[in-house]
Design a protein around this motif. Sequence first.
Motif, PDB file in Angstrom:
ATOM      1  N   PRO A  54       0.654  -1.057  -0.017  1.00 31.42           N
ATOM      2  CA  PRO A  54      -0.010   0.064  -0.131  1.00 31.42           C
ATOM      3  C   PRO A  54       0.855   1.220   0.068  1.00 31.42           C
ATOM      4  N   SER A  55       1.937   1.255   0.568  1.00 35.58           N
ATOM      5  CA  SER A  55       2.954   2.479   0.855  1.00 35.58           C
ATOM      6  C   SER A  55       3.437   2.676  -0.672  1.00 35.58           C
ATOM      7  N   LEU A  56       3.689   1.662  -1.296  1.00 32.59           N
ATOM      8  CA  LEU A  56       4.189   1.998  -2.683  1.00 32.59           C
ATOM      9  C   LEU A  56       3.137   2.457  -3.753  1.00 32.59           C
ATOM     10  N   ALA A  57       2.136   1.619  -3.760  1.00 31.70           N
ATOM     11  CA  ALA A  57       0.560   2.280  -4.473  1.00 31.70           C
ATOM     12  C   ALA A  57       0.458   3.647  -4.187  1.00 31.70           C
ATOM     13  N   SER A  58       0.317   4.054  -2.942  1.00 33.86           N
ATOM     14  CA  SER A  58       0.032   5.379  -2.695  1.00 33.86           C
ATOM     15  C   SER A  58       0.614   6.386  -3.720  1.00 33.86           C
ATOM     16  N   ARG A  59       2.251   6.081  -4.120  1.00 34.30           N
ATOM     17  CA  ARG A  59       3.057   7.039  -4.301  1.00 34.30           C
ATOM     18  C   ARG A  59       2.423   7.131  -5.983  1.00 34.30           C
ATOM     19  N   PHE A  60       1.709   6.382  -6.394  1.00 34.33           N
ATOM     20  CA  PHE A  60       1.240   6.296  -7.920  1.00 34.33           C
ATOM     21  C   PHE A  60      -0.188   6.409  -8.194  1.00 34.33           C
ATOM     22  N   GLY A  61      -0.926   6.841  -6.981  1.00 29.12           N
ATOM     23  CA  GLY A  61      -2.130   7.037  -6.855  1.00 29.12           C
ATOM     24  C   GLY A  61      -3.015   5.697  -7.360  1.00 29.12           C
ATOM     25  N   MET A  62      -2.443   4.398  -6.859  1.00 29.60           N
ATOM     26  CA  MET A  62      -3.433   3.430  -7.062  1.00 29.60           C
ATOM     27  C   MET A  62      -3.957   2.757  -5.820  1.00 29.60           C
ATOM     28  N   LYS A  63      -4.929   2.022  -6.070  1.00 26.97           N
ATOM     29  CA  LYS A  63      -5.747   1.536  -4.995  1.00 26.97           C
ATOM     30  C   LYS A  63      -5.412   0.079  -4.751  1.00 26.97           C
ATOM     31  N   THR A  64      -5.542  -0.566  -3.429  1.00 28.17           N
ATOM     32  CA  THR A  64      -5.084  -1.698  -3.309  1.00 28.17           C
ATOM     33  C   THR A  64      -6.178  -2.601  -2.643  1.00 28.17           C
ATOM     34  N   VAL A  65      -5.935  -3.965  -3.130  1.00 30.16           N
ATOM     35  CA  VAL A  65      -6.863  -5.060  -2.444  1.00 30.16           C
ATOM     36  C   VAL A  65      -6.076  -6.016  -1.684  1.00 30.16           C
ATOM     37  N   PHE A  66      -6.197  -6.284  -0.508  1.00 32.71           N
ATOM     38  CA  PHE A  66      -5.525  -7.450  -0.147  1.00 32.71           C
ATOM     39  C   PHE A  66      -6.453  -8.652  -0.165  1.00 32.71           C
ATOM     40  N   TYR A  67      -5.872  -9.529  -1.151  1.00 33.03           N
ATOM     41  CA  TYR A  67      -6.566 -10.938  -1.535  1.00 33.03           C
ATOM     42  C   TYR A  67      -6.149 -11.789  -0.805  1.00 33.03           C
ATOM     43  N   SER A  68      -7.057 -12.486   0.223  1.00 32.46           N
ATOM     44  CA  SER A  68      -6.713 -13.367   0.956  1.00 32.46           C
ATOM     45  C   SER A  68      -6.911 -14.788   0.452  1.00 32.46           C
ATOM     46  N   ILE A  69      -6.062 -15.777   0.183  1.00 30.26           N
ATOM     47  CA  ILE A  69      -6.365 -17.058  -0.081  1.00 30.26           C
ATOM     48  C   ILE A  69      -7.041 -18.008   1.032  1.00 30.26           C
ATOM     49  N   PHE A  70      -6.414 -17.392   2.349  1.00 31.28           N
ATOM     50  CA  PHE A  70      -7.034 -18.147   3.518  1.00 31.28           C
ATOM     51  C   PHE A  70      -8.388 -17.951   3.722  1.00 31.28           C
ATOM     52  N   THR A  71      -8.953 -18.886   4.242  1.00 28.65           N
ATOM     53  CA  THR A  71     -10.647 -18.809   4.384  1.00 28.65           C
ATOM     54  C   THR A  71     -11.193 -17.848   5.104  1.00 28.65           C
ATOM     55  N   PRO A  72     -12.644 -17.670   5.141  1.00 31.43           N
ATOM     56  CA  PRO A  72     -13.061 -16.688   5.973  1.00 31.43           C
ATOM     57  C   PRO A  72     -12.863 -17.320   7.597  1.00 31.43           C
ATOM     58  N   PRO A  73     -13.086 -18.210   7.723  1.00 30.26           N
ATOM     59  CA  PRO A  73     -13.049 -18.638   9.395  1.00 30.26           C
ATOM     60  C   PRO A  73     -11.593 -18.630   9.699  1.00 30.26           C
ATOM     61  N   PHE A  74     -10.636 -19.003   8.984  1.00 30.09           N
ATOM     62  CA  PHE A  74      -9.167 -18.618   9.498  1.00 30.09           C
ATOM     63  C   PHE A  74      -8.980 -17.179   9.617  1.00 30.09           C
ATOM     64  N   MET A  75      -9.374 -16.361   8.697  1.00 31.15           N
ATOM     65  CA  MET A  75      -9.184 -14.778   8.873  1.00 31.15           C
ATOM     66  C   MET A  75      -9.995 -14.251  10.027  1.00 31.15           C
ATOM     67  N   ALA A  76     -11.162 -14.984  10.213  1.00 27.78           N
ATOM     68  CA  ALA A  76     -11.950 -14.397  11.446  1.00 27.78           C
ATOM     69  C   ALA A  76     -10.968 -14.953  12.714  1.00 27.78           C
ATOM     70  N   PHE A  77     -10.631 -16.167  12.759  1.00 29.31           N
ATOM     71  CA  PHE A  77     -10.006 -16.612  13.829  1.00 29.31           C
ATOM     72  C   PHE A  77      -8.803 -15.769  14.463  1.00 29.31           C
TER      73      PHE A  77
END
Length: 492
Positions: free
Chosen positions: A140-163
């Motif tokens: 994200p800090s690199l993207a902000s220099r160039f006016g780009m937006k970011t998506v954190f894409y989790s290949i981990f499942t919702p239960p794992f992320m919630a845990f």
Amino acid sequence: MVFPDPLLHVDYSAIMARDDEKLHIVIFPWLAFGHIIPNLELAKHIAQKGHKVSFVSTTRNIERLPKPPPNLASLITYVKLPLPKVDNLPKNAEATADVPYDVVQYLKKAYDALQHPFSHYLESSNADWIFYDFAAFWVPSLASRFGMKTVFYSIFTPPFMAFMGPASYMIDNDPIRTKPENFTVPPPWVPFSSTVAFHYYEIMRIVDSVSDNDSGTSDTYRLGASIENCDLVAVRGCTELEPEWFQVLRDIYRKPVLPVGQLPSSGFNGGDENENDTWRGIKEWLDKQAHGRVVYVAFGSEAKPRQEEVNEIALGLEKSELPFFWVLRVRRGASDTEVLKLPEGFEERTKGRGVVWRGWAPQLKILGHGSVGGFLSHSGWTSVVEAVQNETPLVLLTFLADQGINARVLEERKIGYPVPRDKLNGSFTSDSVARSVRLVVLDDGGRVYRDNIKEVKNLFLNNQRQQKYIHQLLCHLRSRSHPKKGERVFRD
């Protein structure tokens, strides 16, 4: 307070009116094939909607990937970045499969050193959005220099992320989980009854993930910072299958959380000649076996059992008296000095009934063969999705990372049966392996697993729903305001 579904607030009519607006999306996965492949499937789905995708990884990893299908070749571009050299990382080691587990921390250190070449690429890319993985918390800090937006894409499942909990807990010291045993119970921010938690031996095998290591940054900090600093979170999963877990994520993250579906493996082309030759030989053996009786055994590209575990697995398969096809990785890369061995005489005693395969194997094709009746698996989610694709019931034997959490989810839904083991040290016996595979493949008591995996298939793998997730994700991206192309925005 309930954080609402962000898709409910998207004006789809306005988005559809400018459907010809195509995006340029950069995808930058972590250097593990369990991450690279789901990212590649997402790239394929995005490109099928007419958007340009630049898929960025290191040179050797790109060279190991399948070519995009001809109809998407003009939309998916592979971008190679040379992996910087760091001490203690073997030559040509560019993925977790290339190194022993304790060397992965140096691979992360090299990955962090990609910041400069990645920034140089972004400067000329004219990209709209960057999808990044948990390890690249600095994107994200690199993207902000160039006016780009970011998506954190989790290949981990919702239960794992919630845990794992709120981002702030992962970035700073978690006030609740001060010792490993705290990870063996569901956390207080999960408001419903659940068994989803690690067993003690599972958290002890990955305790370095929640503490500092030689990469300079813990995995939990990487994950927390990735969530905290992105514009939105995309998670591999389905709201129809796990709505309560998605709600937990929206509540604790306080930002948009979008599903992208299960992204089942599809393959990118017909395979090269060597791959087809490999499959022909395996298929000839499978064709000779009884329908629904073969136990397929594979633990992914990262999970490597200990020697004593290999012994019990082998003897368990022998005692089961079922035919088996075992994809056995005896080492993680050329620098791995602990080479696994099978019990003396095992292959001779099981010759004809079982195959131990020491190279790459076409897992999706094997699972789709009619003779395969069960899958002894590590619970890696890509393998789980491939099992569901082929209605192959699961026997679960976890080793690393998120696998314990995945196994609890599968156990709750009774689409996977865990090999009984000591919850403190993780030990198990050959008898427990034999009983488990026979239960799931053959016995009347295991019919529930064989039936449930068929019933859940439509929830996991509905193509119409999968396309809806991708469409809604892209609509959401287009709905977010961004500078005109070429206009840079510099922020702190």
